[in-house]
Design a protein around this motif. Sequence first.
Motif: not given
Length: 123
Positions: A51-60
């Motif tokens: 799977a392509p790498p997924v950009a991590r989001r900062r937790p809301e």
Amino acid sequence: MNEVIAIVHALPLAIKAGWVIWMAWVAAQVVWYRRARVAAAATPAVQPATAPPVARRRPEPRPEPRPDPRPEPRSVRQEAAPATSSLPALDLSMIFDQASASDESTPQPAGSILGLDPRPSSN
């Protein structure tokens, strides 16, 4: 060897042609199998796709949990009062007295549907 050649010459032409076609089919299968083996050895093994790498989001930020008010306790249901009947009480003693008086004077039928006496005979 001469005997084998004589037997082959004695066979009809259709059987000889069938044998030749069958031998050609076997040769084609052997060639196809060898080519497939060589091609399989030359190509690298297939690897499963990643799977392509997924950009991590900062937790809301989550809202602060509010204490849930507890539901108010439900009142216990009172037992229902016994129902009062508007019908008059029936006095069946007179009917039972008449039935017992008529039973003594009326002969009881003996036997059953099958014609058998359910009471044992006193003979």
